[in-house]
Write a protein that holds these residues in place. Structure first.
Motif, short mmCIF file in Angstrom:
data_model
loop_
_atom_site.label_atom_id
_atom_site.label_comp_id
_atom_site.label_asym_id
_atom_site.label_seq_id
_atom_site.Cartn_x
_atom_site.Cartn_y
_atom_site.Cartn_z
N ARG A 277 10.84 -5.75 -2.94
CA ARG A 277 10.18 -7.18 -3.65
C ARG A 277 10.00 -8.20 -2.60
N PHE A 278 9.18 -9.16 -2.89
CA PHE A 278 8.94 -10.18 -2.08
C PHE A 278 10.28 -11.16 -1.58
N ASP A 279 10.39 -11.15 -0.39
CA ASP A 279 11.45 -12.30 0.16
C ASP A 279 10.72 -12.83 1.28
N PRO A 280 10.74 -14.22 1.47
CA PRO A 280 10.03 -14.78 2.51
C PRO A 280 10.79 -14.28 3.87
N GLN A 281 12.19 -14.29 3.97
CA GLN A 281 12.36 -13.64 5.38
C GLN A 281 12.25 -12.58 5.71
N ALA A 282 12.25 -11.55 4.60
CA ALA A 282 12.10 -10.17 4.81
C ALA A 282 10.37 -10.01 5.28
N ALA A 283 9.53 -10.69 4.47
CA ALA A 283 8.10 -10.67 4.76
C ALA A 283 7.61 -10.98 6.22
N VAL A 284 8.40 -12.22 6.64
CA VAL A 284 8.32 -12.70 8.13
C VAL A 284 8.67 -11.73 9.12
N ASP A 285 9.81 -11.30 8.77
CA ASP A 285 10.38 -10.22 9.83
C ASP A 285 9.70 -9.03 9.93
N ALA A 286 9.02 -8.52 8.87
CA ALA A 286 8.31 -7.24 8.69
C ALA A 286 7.04 -7.40 9.48
N ILE A 287 6.26 -8.55 9.11
CA ILE A 287 4.97 -8.98 9.86
C ILE A 287 5.29 -8.89 11.36
N GLU A 288 6.16 -9.87 11.84
CA GLU A 288 6.58 -9.73 13.09
C GLU A 288 6.81 -8.65 13.80
N LYS A 289 7.89 -7.73 13.35
CA LYS A 289 8.33 -6.64 13.82
C LYS A 289 7.50 -5.22 13.96
N TYR A 290 6.78 -5.23 12.70
CA TYR A 290 5.78 -4.18 12.81
C TYR A 290 4.47 -4.38 13.10
N GLU A 291 4.21 -5.50 13.33
CA GLU A 291 2.80 -6.13 13.76
C GLU A 291 2.04 -5.95 12.76
N VAL A 292 2.15 -6.09 11.38
CA VAL A 292 1.31 -6.11 10.25
C VAL A 292 -0.16 -6.64 10.38
N THR A 293 -1.17 -6.05 10.05
CA THR A 293 -2.46 -6.59 10.26
C THR A 293 -3.20 -6.84 8.76
N VAL A 294 -2.76 -6.01 8.12
CA VAL A 294 -3.34 -6.31 6.62
C VAL A 294 -2.35 -6.65 5.50
N TRP A 295 -2.47 -7.55 4.70
CA TRP A 295 -1.51 -8.04 3.68
C TRP A 295 -2.20 -8.33 2.26
N TYR A 296 -1.81 -7.73 1.20
CA TYR A 296 -2.17 -8.26 0.06
C TYR A 296 -1.16 -9.28 -0.61
N SER A 297 -1.52 -10.50 -1.08
CA SER A 297 -0.38 -11.17 -1.38
C SER A 297 -1.01 -12.20 -2.68
N VAL A 298 -0.06 -12.98 -3.41
CA VAL A 298 -0.43 -13.98 -4.21
C VAL A 298 -0.24 -15.19 -3.54
N ALA A 299 -0.86 -16.30 -3.77
CA ALA A 299 -0.69 -17.65 -3.09
C ALA A 299 0.44 -18.11 -3.03
N PRO A 300 1.48 -18.16 -4.01
CA PRO A 300 2.58 -18.32 -3.74
C PRO A 300 3.58 -17.80 -2.66
N MET A 301 3.21 -16.68 -2.52
CA MET A 301 3.87 -15.94 -1.13
C MET A 301 3.37 -16.68 -0.01
N ASN A 302 2.43 -16.95 0.34
CA ASN A 302 1.83 -17.49 1.46
C ASN A 302 2.27 -19.22 1.54
N VAL A 303 2.24 -19.69 0.38
CA VAL A 303 3.05 -21.22 0.53
C VAL A 303 4.51 -21.28 1.04
N ALA A 304 5.25 -19.92 0.46
CA ALA A 304 6.78 -19.95 0.72
C ALA A 304 6.87 -19.64 2.12
#
Length: 557
Positions: A278-305
């Motif tokens: 599920r979405f969790d801001p800390q987990a999402a940030v860690d995932a993008i940074e650690k795994y060098e994510v290049t593509v993401w599908y989100s809903v706008a409140p996730m980005n705001v979070a």
């Protein structure tokens, strides 16, 4: 009528002809081809457990072998009732490898909802998360078609030392449930499936998604195998998703948009997906940074979070290249996109698409080099969209509002056992969406609301009659009516108008009834407010006029 020239708005770096990467074949065959072409490449990473394409293919075949032994064959329905996890994806393709039909169920469903949906689809088997079995157990006593249940514990696919923060449901201790089969044991004990089932892409049903359609309680929209292939191929090509990409999957896999991006896109493109339950801001940030994510599908409140996460300015999110986002509660605006671009040092963010369950979603896409803020983009490949006048049924000129109707190779075959509802929605290949929209001179679609009475809560479709049937089980309710009211975070929330039975007035409060409803319905569906009234507005035939509850000053009946 809007007459379009694709050369005017189609992105310059995207071919106008849809080109299937491996040809027109079901997506489970793409998965097998990935295993042959790059067996050791990571397909899905789940909190640090890296599953290769070779492993995924073997697991799919082992689960398919089990299903075959249980008598599952082409056209049989098997339901998935669990959170985002590798088991979901393995089971999805294992079912389809036998020509079976996947029936996704929201893990927030409660017993009464499950009983209705499982009976409607006549499911033969179910895969359930261990923590959800309590809700399922009571419902299954009244499902005559059901022949087997498989349960799974998410920890079976976790590494010894997880690399990302985990939600609580991943920490539940495993227990074997006597009356069910264990998913992990199946994958360990069964030999891989060796057969091959020929699939008719155009006509065999690979997915049955429950949707409210235009009237009544949820209906099963029947989507052929071609729908998933076509929409996934179109989305990948339009948004330039590459085999070398790493995507982040946080949207619910049971939801059609999450399915396209989390279940189908990695398999079609061959990219690696970092999968979160599920979405969790800390987990999402860690995932993008650690795994060098290049593509993401989100809903706008996730980005705001994420923008408001403490210390976010010190995190490295510059690997992100593209972020397809859906306006939900918070719109995808140019201002938000610029804030996101600044934080990520260049990531392009734009509205993902317009679509609905009956079309396998993604009927439009946003040209990355010709973004129009506030729009849903332009019709995707092989897609026609027209706006129909509410009264005359004729197509309206550019800029005028009407009902959105669309046509493409991804539309559904109809509603299961509902010929009248099918005829109302599907006409000569066109899906009449019940949504209000307009097209501008360049062919960009704008969404203005819903013509039908469906309520959109946190991205999920809620039909008033479904909530009313469940609410009317309360011993104190004589009549009830549900409407949608604006909610700044959830888009809309359900509000109930309730007529109490004699003897209950003053003996039950709104708060008590809301708590009762919370136990009976999915979290996104239960009413957030209840108003007691003496009588519901209705026609002479007794049909409740919900529009008068929304607009008491409306016309008299």
């Amino acid at each position: 009528m809007v007459i379009l020239s694709k050369s005017l708005y189609w992105p310059q770096d995207v071919s106008q002809k849809l080109e299937y990467r491996l040809g027109e074949k079901p997506l489970h065959e793409y998965l097998k081809a990935n295993a042959a072409a790059f067996p050791n490449k990571v397909a899905y990473s789940f909190y640090g457990n890296d599953l290769t394409w070779s492993q995924m293919d073997e697991y799919v075949d082992r689960f398919a072998s089990f299903l075959g032994e249980e008598g599952v064959s082409k056209g049989d329905c098997v339901a998935l009732f669990l959170q985002n996890c590798p088991q979901y994806i393995i089971a999805h393709y294992g079912i389809q490898r036998l020509g079976g039909t996947v029936v996704p169920l929201n893990p927030m469903y409660k017993q009464a909802e499950l009983e209705y949906l499982l009976n409607e689809a006549k499911v033969k088997g179910i895969l359930s998360g261990q923590e959800l079995y309590g809700q399922l157990q009571g419902a299954c006593q009244n499902i005559s078609s059901l022949e087997f249940i498989v349960t799974t514990n998410y920890a079976d696919f976790l590494p010894e030392h997880p690399t990302l923060p985990m939600p609580e449901e991943l920490k539940i201790e495993k227990k074997l449930i006597a009356e069910t089969k264990d998913f992990a044991s199946i994958l360990k004990e069964k030999q891989p499936y060796q057969g091959h089932v020929e699939v008719d892409l155009e006509n065999d049903i690979g997915l049955m998604v429950f949707t409210s359609g235009t009237t009544g309680r949820p209906k099963a929209a029947m989507l052929p195998f071609k729908s998933a292939l076509f929409k996934t191929a179109a989305t990948v090509q339009a948004n330039n998703v590459l085999k070398e990409d790493k995507s982040l999957a946080v949207a619910p896999l049971c939801h059609i948009a999450g399915m396209v991006m989390g279940v189908n896109t990695p398999v079609y493109s061959g990219c690696t997906s970092v999968l979160l339950t599920r979405f969790d801001p800390q987990a999402a940030v860690d995932a993008i940074e650690k795994y060098e994510v290049t593509v993401w599908y989100s809903v706008a409140p996730m980005n705001v979070a994420l923008l408001h996460t403490p210390g976010i300015e010190n995190r490295n999110l510059c690997s992100l290249r593209v972020n397809m986002a859906t306006s939900f509660g918070i719109p995808v605006t140019q201002q938000l996109a610029e804030q996101w671009k600044k934080l990520t040092k260049g990531c392009l963010m734009y509205e993902a698409a317009y679509g609905l369950s009956e079309t396998h979603t993604c009927d439009t896409f946003m040209p990355a080099d010709k973004i129009k803020w506030g729009s849903c983009g332009i019709p995707t490949f092989e897609t026609e969209i027209k706006i129909i006048d509410f009264e005359t049924g004729e197509q309206v000129p550019a800029g005028e509002k009407g009902e959105i109707a669309l046509k493409n190779p991804g539309v559904f075959k109809g509603y299961l056992n509902r010929p009248d509802a099918t005829a109302e929605t599907l006409r000569d290949g066109w899906v009449y969406t019940g949504d209000i929209g307009s097209l501008d001179e360049d062919g960009y679609l704008y969404f203005h609301g819903r013509l039908k009475e469906m309520i959109k809560c946190s991205g999920y479709s809620v039909f008033p009659e479904d909530v009313e049937v469940l609410m009317n089980e309360h011993p104190g309710i004589l009549q009830s009516a549900a409407i949608g009211v604006p909610d700044p975070v959830r888009g809309e929330s359900v509000k109930m108008f309730v007529v109490l039975k004699p003897g209950y007035q003053g003996k039950v409060t709104e708060e008590e009834m809301i708590e009762w409803a919370k136990e009976k319905m999915a979290a996104y569906k239960y009413p957030r407010s209840i108003e007691f009234i003496d009588q519901l507005p209705a026609t002479s035939s007794g049909k409740v006029l919900r529009r008068l509850l929304k607009e008491p000053q409306g016309e008299e009946v």
